[in-house]
Write a protein that holds these residues in place. Structure first.
Motif, PDB file in Angstrom:
ATOM      1  N   PRO A 467       0.851  -1.208   0.000  1.00  0.00           N
ATOM      2  CA  PRO A 467       0.000   0.000   0.000  1.00  0.00           C
ATOM      3  C   PRO A 467       0.879   1.247   0.000  1.00  0.00           C
ATOM      4  O   PRO A 467       1.886   1.315   0.711  1.00  0.00           O
ATOM      5  N   LEU A 468       0.514   2.222  -0.808  1.00  0.00           N
ATOM      6  CA  LEU A 468       1.313   3.450  -0.937  1.00  0.00           C
ATOM      7  C   LEU A 468       0.824   4.569  -0.035  1.00  0.00           C
ATOM      8  O   LEU A 468       1.496   5.600   0.095  1.00  0.00           O
ATOM      9  N   GLY A 469      -0.343   4.384   0.553  1.00  0.00           N
ATOM     10  CA  GLY A 469      -0.867   5.428   1.427  1.00  0.00           C
ATOM     11  C   GLY A 469      -1.742   6.436   0.711  1.00  0.00           C
ATOM     12  O   GLY A 469      -2.224   7.393   1.320  1.00  0.00           O
ATOM     13  N   PHE A 470      -1.938   6.248  -0.594  1.00  0.00           N
ATOM     14  CA  PHE A 470      -2.823   7.128  -1.357  1.00  0.00           C
ATOM     15  C   PHE A 470      -3.446   6.325  -2.492  1.00  0.00           C
ATOM     16  O   PHE A 470      -2.961   5.248  -2.859  1.00  0.00           O
ATOM     17  N   SER A 471      -4.520   6.841  -3.045  1.00  0.00           N
ATOM     18  CA  SER A 471      -5.207   6.172  -4.148  1.00  0.00           C
ATOM     19  C   SER A 471      -4.602   6.626  -5.479  1.00  0.00           C
ATOM     20  O   SER A 471      -4.524   7.818  -5.758  1.00  0.00           O
ATOM     21  N   LYS A 472      -4.178   5.659  -6.284  1.00  0.00           N
ATOM     22  CA  LYS A 472      -3.620   5.985  -7.600  1.00  0.00           C
ATOM     23  C   LYS A 472      -4.521   5.477  -8.729  1.00  0.00           C
ATOM     24  O   LYS A 472      -4.222   5.704  -9.913  1.00  0.00           O
ATOM     25  N   GLU A 473      -5.597   4.805  -8.377  1.00  0.00           N
ATOM     26  CA  GLU A 473      -6.480   4.247  -9.392  1.00  0.00           C
ATOM     27  C   GLU A 473      -7.371   5.340  -9.981  1.00  0.00           C
ATOM     28  O   GLU A 473      -7.922   6.161  -9.249  1.00  0.00           O
ATOM     29  N   ALA A 474      -7.504   5.335 -11.293  1.00  0.00           N
ATOM     30  CA  ALA A 474      -8.373   6.276 -12.019  1.00  0.00           C
ATOM     31  C   ALA A 474      -8.012   7.729 -11.748  1.00  0.00           C
ATOM     32  O   ALA A 474      -8.873   8.609 -11.715  1.00  0.00           O
ATOM     33  N   VAL A 475      -6.713   7.985 -11.523  1.00  0.00           N
ATOM     34  CA  VAL A 475      -6.226   9.351 -11.337  1.00  0.00           C
ATOM     35  C   VAL A 475      -5.383   9.727 -12.550  1.00  0.00           C
ATOM     36  O   VAL A 475      -4.443   9.004 -12.915  1.00  0.00           O
ATOM     37  N   LEU A 476      -5.726  10.840 -13.205  1.00  0.00           N
ATOM     38  CA  LEU A 476      -4.998  11.308 -14.382  1.00  0.00           C
ATOM     39  C   LEU A 476      -4.433  12.693 -14.108  1.00  0.00           C
ATOM     40  O   LEU A 476      -4.921  13.420 -13.250  1.00  0.00           O
ATOM     41  N   GLU A 657      -0.315  20.613 -25.701  1.00  0.00           N
ATOM     42  CA  GLU A 657      -0.670  19.248 -26.096  1.00  0.00           C
ATOM     43  C   GLU A 657      -1.842  18.731 -25.268  1.00  0.00           C
ATOM     44  O   GLU A 657      -2.719  18.048 -25.777  1.00  0.00           O
ATOM     45  N   GLY A 658      -1.821  19.024 -23.966  1.00  0.00           N
ATOM     46  CA  GLY A 658      -2.938  18.637 -23.106  1.00  0.00           C
ATOM     47  C   GLY A 658      -3.115  17.143 -22.944  1.00  0.00           C
ATOM     48  O   GLY A 658      -4.215  16.663 -22.675  1.00  0.00           O
ATOM     49  N   GLN A 659      -2.032  16.379 -23.094  1.00  0.00           N
ATOM     50  CA  GLN A 659      -2.126  14.928 -22.980  1.00  0.00           C
ATOM     51  C   GLN A 659      -2.193  14.519 -21.511  1.00  0.00           C
ATOM     52  O   GLN A 659      -1.376  14.939 -20.700  1.00  0.00           O
ATOM     53  N   PHE A 660      -3.174  13.678 -21.178  1.00  0.00           N
ATOM     54  CA  PHE A 660      -3.314  13.185 -19.809  1.00  0.00           C
ATOM     55  C   PHE A 660      -2.591  11.849 -19.660  1.00  0.00           C
ATOM     56  O   PHE A 660      -2.559  11.023 -20.581  1.00  0.00           O
ATOM     57  N   THR A 661      -2.019  11.647 -18.476  1.00  0.00           N
ATOM     58  CA  THR A 661      -1.308  10.413 -18.149  1.00  0.00           C
ATOM     59  C   THR A 661      -1.894   9.853 -16.857  1.00  0.00           C
ATOM     60  O   THR A 661      -2.239  10.606 -15.944  1.00  0.00           O
ATOM     61  N   PHE A 662      -2.019   8.526 -16.776  1.00  0.00           N
ATOM     62  CA  PHE A 662      -2.521   7.895 -15.566  1.00  0.00           C
ATOM     63  C   PHE A 662      -1.412   7.837 -14.516  1.00  0.00           C
ATOM     64  O   PHE A 662      -0.271   7.488 -14.812  1.00  0.00           O
ATOM     65  N   LEU A 663      -1.762   8.152 -13.289  1.00  0.00           N
ATOM     66  CA  LEU A 663      -0.785   8.174 -12.201  1.00  0.00           C
ATOM     67  C   LEU A 663      -0.202   6.790 -11.933  1.00  0.00           C
ATOM     68  O   LEU A 663       0.990   6.661 -11.618  1.00  0.00           O
ATOM     69  N   ASP A 664      -1.013   5.744 -12.058  1.00  0.00           N
ATOM     70  CA  ASP A 664      -0.491   4.401 -11.780  1.00  0.00           C
ATOM     71  C   ASP A 664       0.583   4.003 -12.793  1.00  0.00           C
ATOM     72  O   ASP A 664       1.475   3.201 -12.482  1.00  0.00           O
ATOM     73  N   GLU A 665       0.539   4.576 -14.006  1.00  0.00           N
ATOM     74  CA  GLU A 665       1.597   4.315 -14.985  1.00  0.00           C
ATOM     75  C   GLU A 665       2.918   4.944 -14.538  1.00  0.00           C
ATOM     76  O   GLU A 665       3.996   4.385 -14.761  1.00  0.00           O
TER      77      GLU A 665
END
Length: 803
Positions: A467-476, A657-665
């Protein structure tokens, strides 16, 4: 005569198909891997060697101890050093100053044209072009960068900014570079050709260094003092012919003492040879680790040596099949030298054919492992470099693999050879000693590789499950213009918050977890005394904690002003507090201001799990918050949401560019190098084990061929097939056991060193060591047992009829 040797060699190769297949498979794999590694290493060492007097060019590095015991080295230097270095050190022939800019917006005012953002813009002085010479297509090299607000661009920028124009036609044209809130107008005074050779100097736009001429700009770019270190500020020097790194470092040490008033604690400066730049900090993050390169070289050599040992084992094992050929040749007048040359020519033909197969194998391996190679690496198996390597390698392998079998075969006595007998040796036999011990080395390498892969795999599984202590799922997240219009950022954030698929939005200067870090000193009153703390600082807004679902232990998620801060649990430990509510309202001196703690959050891993969690301060400095972070609600189509978010960003910022990246990546990317190491070691383990099994086949074939009559006699006297297999196999149990003991030492050493890189790590899994050893032993017994079974079931009468 030579032609006859090669004709005979081809005939023997065609006659012994199984032997040929085993040789070609092992050697082809070894040569293919070495060919790839050779090209990667050659490519890595080829960068910036084409510059005149490259051995006399150095980049100045800074070494600082920012905390007791914590020393770091960086390629950045302070601005004042660049001003005085050539005046203070007589050995400096030329100095080149460079200040790298990132994410700079390029605009052509005359055409009202926005080109876009670039990471290839830098401030530079004229000395840089004197050290790193280029072909000038237009302009005067001596004067092009002397005046403030003058610029030189490369041919590639010419084609992008002024398509269809010639170099001399754009002299005097104006270009606008927007760096954060700083707008830099400059006129083009020169055009240079791009480098065609491999170079880490990626820059295409050079603005005169004298443009940073007033104190306000020096302060903005961090060039105003000896105590300010900015990694964007790079300093290159070319020393005189009779000087070198030692004399440069000595001069830099004297200079540092002078300008830091002989204080005991001050930065050190050293010269980094230009050829080392590709292995440290370069400008596009394509640096290659020398340790990794050396590891690849060792792996290639080990695999090729295993293939050579396999060749030697199998050739000597099958030597009895050629005994009569040797006897007849010696009877007809051939001397030992001619026989040696005959067998070496046969080896050369085999290695040559293996080299041809290796070219095709190397192409396939390169495709499969494409993501493991540097981005600018292009592998071509058919070129002068690769062909030269293959030819030299063929000559070396012919001698390395073919000499001992050739000497072994050529020493047969004609009278015994014609009977199909090998020469009898009493007492110590070098051949038997080598064959057994070479097989031990083969299995030692295989077991060591497999153990290391097992340890790496377990560690990677462990850290990805923590566990990292924060939520990284579905975060861009996406980057907005640094120090851009605050109102514009807020407008975009509010628009996105109104989308049905959005759960939360945060404007921040930091991601919840990244490779970047901002550390600083903070001062707090502990037991009546001021205590200094080294802290990890994150610039976030009040929504950051909620968006990432970080548990709040006390107080608020963050204040509305920069003077209200939030700390983590480890900060409490440094203060000696147990109850989070105790510290609410406490005043912390941080930066130039006094700050009030308004909240406490639980610990979370803001860096990779290689590092522990530092005491942390969350502060809200809205002017520098350029990251837009979006938390999506559950059960959403992520692809649609990402596309919609990018559309909304481009509406507000049409030139971004405005490209979004997923935090879990991003989090997964922390361990990309470790995954590559695991992949390379896994492949090496497979190849080493395959070659070792082939080598074991050769050794067992040789041993069983010597004991065929013994086995037949034992069978006549009543021994069963299982007894015979056990009799033959027991020596291989000892062989693999010795290999396991030898393999444990290097496997433990390298695995332990690798695990030390992680603050969160598994205990050394010794049970895996035993499991790997047992699995390899079972595989070896399976190979030997299958071969032994074939011999044990042979009719003894066929073997003993000549006795």
């Amino acid at each position: 005569m030579l032609k006859n040797y090669f004709i005979i060699a081809f005939r023997n190769i065609r006659r012994n198909k199984l032997r040929t297949f085993v040789h070609l498979l092992g050697l082809s794999l070894g040569i293919a891997i070495c060919l790839l590694i050779f090209n990667v290493v050659w490519h890595a060492y080829s960068f910036d060697k084409f510059h005149p007097d490259s051995d006399r060019i150095f980049r100045i590095n800074t070494i600082e101890e920012w905390e007791t015991g914590n020393i770091f080295q960086t390629s950045g230097t302070n601005g004042r050093l660049g001003e005085v270095i050539d005046e203070e050190l007589s050995m400096i022939e030329k100095k080149g100053r460079l200040y790298a800019l990132f994410e700079v917006m390029v605009v052509i005012p005359e055409q009202n044209k926005v080109v876009g953002r670039s990471n290839k813009v830098a401030f530079a002085n004229a000395g840089l072009f004197e050290i790193f010479q280029r072909k000038w297509l237009a302009g005067n090299p001596q004067t092009a960068l002397l005046e403030p607000n003058s610029a030189v661009i490369s041919e590639s920028s010419l084609e992008k900014y002024f398509p269809g124009s010639k170099a001399n036609e754009i002299l005097g044209k104006e270009i606008l570079w927007i760096d954060a809130s700083d707008s830099i107008y400059a006129q083009v005074h020169g055009v240079v050709a791009d480098y065609t050779e491999n170079s880490d100097f990626i820059f295409t736009d050079f603005i005169s260094f004298s443009t940073i001429s007033n104190s306000q700009k020096e302060d903005w770019y961090g060039l105003h003092s000896w105590t300010n270190l900015n990694t964007s500020s790079q300093l290159f020097v070319k020393v005189s012919a009779n000087s070198g790194k030692a004399s440069l470092d000595e001069g830099l040490a004297v200079l540092a003492k002078k300008y830091y008033n002989d204080s005991e604690s001050h930065p050190e400066f050293i010269g980094e040879p230009l050829t080392e730049m590709h292995f440290s900090e370069n400008f596009d993050d394509t640096a290659i680790s020398k340790t990794l390169l050396n590891g690849l070289i060792y792996i290639g050599i080990i695999i090729l040596l295993l293939a050579c040992l396999n060749f030697v084992n199998l050739e000597t094992a099958l030597a009895i099949n050629r005994a009569k050929e040797v006897g007849i040749r010696k009877t007809l007048g051939s001397d030992r030298g001619q026989l040696v040359f005959q067998f070496l020519s046969e080896t050369f033909v085999l290695v040559g054919i293996a080299s041809i197969f290796a070219v095709f194998m190397a192409d396939q391996i390169q495709v499969y492992f494409k993501g493991y190679f540097p981005g600018n690496f292009q592998f071509t198996s058919v070129n002068t470099l690769s062909l030269g390597f293959l030819f030299v390698n063929a000559l070396v392998l012919t001698g390395l693999t073919g000499l001992y079998p050739a000497l072994f075969l050529s020493k047969y006595q004609p009278q015994r050879a014609l009977k199909g007998e090998l020469s009898q040796t009493r007492g110590f036999s070098l051949g038997v000693f080598l064959r057994k011990n070479l097989s031990v080395l083969q299995f030692t390498a295989s077991i060591a590789f497999i153990i290391m892969v097992a340890v790496l795999s377990n560690q990677m599984k462990y850290i990805t499950s923590q566990p990292l202590g924060f939520s990284k799922e579905a975060v861009l997240f996406t980057q907005l213009p640094f120090m851009g219009d605050k109102a514009q950022r807020e407008l975009l954030a509010n628009r996105i918050r109104n989308e049905s698929f959005v759960e939360g939005v945060s404007l921040s200067g930091n991601l919840a977890s990244s490779n970047s870090i901002w550390t600083s000193d903070a001062y707090a009153m502990v037991e009546g005394q001021e205590k200094q703390l080294n802290v990890h600082v994150m610039n976030v807004d009040s929504a950051f904690v909620t968006v990432h679902e970080i548990p709040i232990l006390a107080g608020n998620s963050l204040g509305k002003t920069a003077q209200e801060i939030v700390v983590n649990r480890n900060f409490l430990k440094e203060l000696g507090a147990e109850d989070p509510h105790e510290v609410l309202g406490a005043v912390i001196r941080f930066g130039r201001d006094e700050n009030t703690i308004v909240g406490v959050v639980d610990n979370f891993n803001a860096r990779s799990l290689r590092e522990g969690i530092m005491p942390m301060i969350l502060t809200n400095r809205s002017d520098y918050q350029h990251l837009l972070i979006v938390k999506l609600s559950g059960q959403q189509n992520l692809a649609y949401a990402k596309e919609r978010l990018e559309f909304m960003v481009n509406e507000v910022y049409p030139f971004e560019e405005g490209q979004f990246t997923f935090l879990d990546e991003v989090v997964e990317g922390f361990y990309e190098d470790d995954k590559k190491i695991r992949g390379v070691l896994g492949f090496a383990a497979f190849i080493a084990l395959l070659i070792s099994v082939l080598g074991l086949f050769g050794l067992s074939s040789f041993t069983i061929s010597l004991r065929t009559k013994e086995i037949s006699i034992r069978k006549v006297l009543g021994a069963g097939i299982l007894q015979l297999i056990t009799l033959i196999s027991k020596q291989y149990v000892v062989l693999v056991s010795v290999s396991f003991v030898l393999a444990v030492i290097p496997a433990y050493y390298f695995s332990s060193n690798w695990l030390q890189r992680f603050a969160y790590r598994i205990d050394m899994p010794f049970q895996l060591f035993a499991g790997v050893g047992l699995a390899v032993l079972l595989l070896a017994l399976l190979v030997v047992g299958f071969h032994s079974y074939e011999v044990a079931k042979t009719n003894p009468a066929k073997v003993l009829k000549s006795e």
